[in-house]
Design a protein around this motif. Structure first.
Motif, PDB file in Angstrom:
ATOM      1  N   CYS A 144       5.886   6.565  -9.355  1.00  0.00           N
ATOM      2  CA  CYS A 144       5.860   5.324  -8.587  1.00  0.00           C
ATOM      3  C   CYS A 144       4.685   4.414  -8.962  1.00  0.00           C
ATOM      4  O   CYS A 144       4.603   3.270  -8.516  1.00  0.00           O
ATOM      5  CB  CYS A 144       5.814   5.636  -7.095  1.00  0.00           C
ATOM      6  SG  CYS A 144       4.413   6.666  -6.597  1.00  0.00           S
ATOM      7  N   HIS A 145       3.782   4.937  -9.764  1.00  0.00           N
ATOM      8  CA  HIS A 145       2.553   4.221 -10.120  1.00  0.00           C
ATOM      9  C   HIS A 145       1.972   4.969 -11.319  1.00  0.00           C
ATOM     10  O   HIS A 145       2.231   6.165 -11.492  1.00  0.00           O
ATOM     11  CB  HIS A 145       1.597   4.247  -8.918  1.00  0.00           C
ATOM     12  CG  HIS A 145       0.342   3.461  -9.060  1.00  0.00           C
ATOM     13  ND1 HIS A 145      -0.736   3.915  -9.796  1.00  0.00           N
ATOM     14  CD2 HIS A 145      -0.035   2.261  -8.548  1.00  0.00           C
ATOM     15  CE1 HIS A 145      -1.717   3.035  -9.719  1.00  0.00           C
ATOM     16  NE2 HIS A 145      -1.318   2.024  -8.974  1.00  0.00           N
ATOM     17  N   LEU A 159       7.184  -2.463   0.983  1.00  0.00           N
ATOM     18  CA  LEU A 159       7.248  -3.252  -0.240  1.00  0.00           C
ATOM     19  C   LEU A 159       6.208  -4.366  -0.249  1.00  0.00           C
ATOM     20  O   LEU A 159       5.674  -4.728  -1.294  1.00  0.00           O
ATOM     21  CB  LEU A 159       8.658  -3.837  -0.401  1.00  0.00           C
ATOM     22  CG  LEU A 159       8.976  -4.519  -1.722  1.00  0.00           C
ATOM     23  CD1 LEU A 159       8.801  -3.569  -2.886  1.00  0.00           C
ATOM     24  CD2 LEU A 159      10.393  -5.079  -1.700  1.00  0.00           C
ATOM     25  N   ASN A 198       2.980  -2.550  -1.037  1.00  0.00           N
ATOM     26  CA  ASN A 198       3.083  -1.579  -2.131  1.00  0.00           C
ATOM     27  C   ASN A 198       2.507  -0.213  -1.744  1.00  0.00           C
ATOM     28  O   ASN A 198       1.711   0.384  -2.482  1.00  0.00           O
ATOM     29  CB  ASN A 198       2.394  -2.103  -3.396  1.00  0.00           C
ATOM     30  CG  ASN A 198       3.158  -3.260  -4.025  1.00  0.00           C
ATOM     31  OD1 ASN A 198       4.369  -3.380  -3.838  1.00  0.00           O
ATOM     32  ND2 ASN A 198       2.458  -4.098  -4.748  1.00  0.00           N
ATOM     33  N   SER A 221       3.467   0.818  -7.586  1.00  0.00           N
ATOM     34  CA  SER A 221       3.389  -0.444  -8.314  1.00  0.00           C
ATOM     35  C   SER A 221       4.652  -1.262  -8.016  1.00  0.00           C
ATOM     36  O   SER A 221       5.731  -0.699  -7.778  1.00  0.00           O
ATOM     37  CB  SER A 221       3.274  -0.205  -9.818  1.00  0.00           C
ATOM     38  OG  SER A 221       4.470   0.326 -10.337  1.00  0.00           O
ATOM     39  N   TYR A 222       4.515  -2.565  -8.027  1.00  0.00           N
ATOM     40  CA  TYR A 222       5.656  -3.442  -7.711  1.00  0.00           C
ATOM     41  C   TYR A 222       6.801  -3.203  -8.695  1.00  0.00           C
ATOM     42  O   TYR A 222       7.969  -3.184  -8.318  1.00  0.00           O
ATOM     43  CB  TYR A 222       5.230  -4.907  -7.745  1.00  0.00           C
ATOM     44  CG  TYR A 222       6.335  -5.865  -7.361  1.00  0.00           C
ATOM     45  CD1 TYR A 222       6.666  -6.054  -6.028  1.00  0.00           C
ATOM     46  CD2 TYR A 222       7.046  -6.562  -8.341  1.00  0.00           C
ATOM     47  CE1 TYR A 222       7.689  -6.918  -5.674  1.00  0.00           C
ATOM     48  CE2 TYR A 222       8.069  -7.421  -7.993  1.00  0.00           C
ATOM     49  CZ  TYR A 222       8.391  -7.599  -6.650  1.00  0.00           C
ATOM     50  OH  TYR A 222       9.415  -8.445  -6.301  1.00  0.00           O
ATOM     51  N   ALA A 228       8.985  -0.225  -7.786  1.00  0.00           N
ATOM     52  CA  ALA A 228       9.574  -0.229  -6.443  1.00  0.00           C
ATOM     53  C   ALA A 228      11.088  -0.116  -6.474  1.00  0.00           C
ATOM     54  O   ALA A 228      11.703   0.457  -5.565  1.00  0.00           O
ATOM     55  CB  ALA A 228       9.163  -1.495  -5.696  1.00  0.00           C
TER      56      ALA A 228
END
Length: 247
Positions: A200-201, A216, A219, A232-233, A236
């Motif tokens: 996810c990051h 969202l 984040n 991280s966007y 997402a």
């Protein structure tokens, strides 16, 4: 991790059993912890209700209480159906009762000979450790890490997320009830795990099964126990089903 419980009303025998178990766990370097040692069956049961680990239970049958060891074992089974129950008693005539109560006891140990008792306790802990590891490996539902000289096996269900540590070349494993730091790289760990884990990051690898919701706007991923994990966007989109509902 396996948690160990001892319920014995005789103080001398309780102290001896505690010492024997501690020595075995230390000597074999097992991923186990002596969770509760008590003469009170209600104290043991309260601890079991709070726990979410599989346990090893050394229970006397006659506890000089309103609850016998057999009844305690019945109650334990409601909360820990996979637990390993061992009766340690002077009442050899009670062994047949464990079958009548359908308790699936791992062993029935008599206190008559201390040397034999110590050996049987060792055998039970060894057998419980082997069966627990074997059951987990069959469904490939665990991840092993090395911390110092000790190897820990953690159920996937217990894992929240992996995080890159501020300490060089190290990873922090976040579980529901503990954290551990070990040598590793997120990229390599990601290759070893199944599809329930999501990158996810760049610094986080999350267990989707333990996500409560995803914010969202900020984040942030909120886990089932309240812990927070960064996202991280760009990543997402892989967590759309968890997006926080907004009015």
């Amino acid at each position: 991790m396996l948690k160990i419980y001892v319920c014995e009303d005789n103080k001398e025998q309780r102290t001896h059993l505690k010492k024997v178990i501690e020595n075995i766990v230390l000597m074999e370097d097992y991923d186990m912890e002596l969770e509760c040692v008590s003469e009170n069956p209600h104290t043991i049961l309260d601890k079991v209700k709070e726990a979410d680990n599989v346990g090893i239970y050394f229970l006397d049958i006659d506890l000089n209480s309103d609850m016998t060891g057999l009844v305690l074992a019945q109650e334990i089974r409601k909360y820990d159906p996979r637990g390993f129950i061992i009766f340690v008693t002077t009442h050899s005539e009670m062994s047949y009762m464990t079958f009548m109560f359908k308790l699936e006891a791992l062993d029935f140990i008599l206190k008559d000979e201390q040397e034999e008792l110590d050996k049987r306790v060792y055998d039970c802990i060894l057998k419980a450790n082997q069966r627990f590891a074997s059951a987990n490996n069959k469904v490939q539902a665990n991840y092993s890490i090395k911390v110092g000289d000790k190897v820990y096996t953690v159920d996937y269900d217990e894992i929240l997320f992996f995080e890159t540590s501020p300490n060089v070349h190290k990873i922090i494993l976040h579980c529901k009830t503990r954290q551990m730091e070990f040598l590793g790289k997120i990229k390599e760990i990601e290759k070893e795990l199944d599809d329930r884990f999501y990158r996810c990051h760049r610094a986080f690898l999350v267990n989707k099964d333990n996500i409560k919701e995803v914010d969202l706007q900020n984040n942030v991923i909120y886990m089932v126990n309240g812990d927070e994990c960064l996202m991280s966007y760009r990543q997402a989109r892989g967590l759309k089903g968890f997006f926080k509902k907004t009015i």
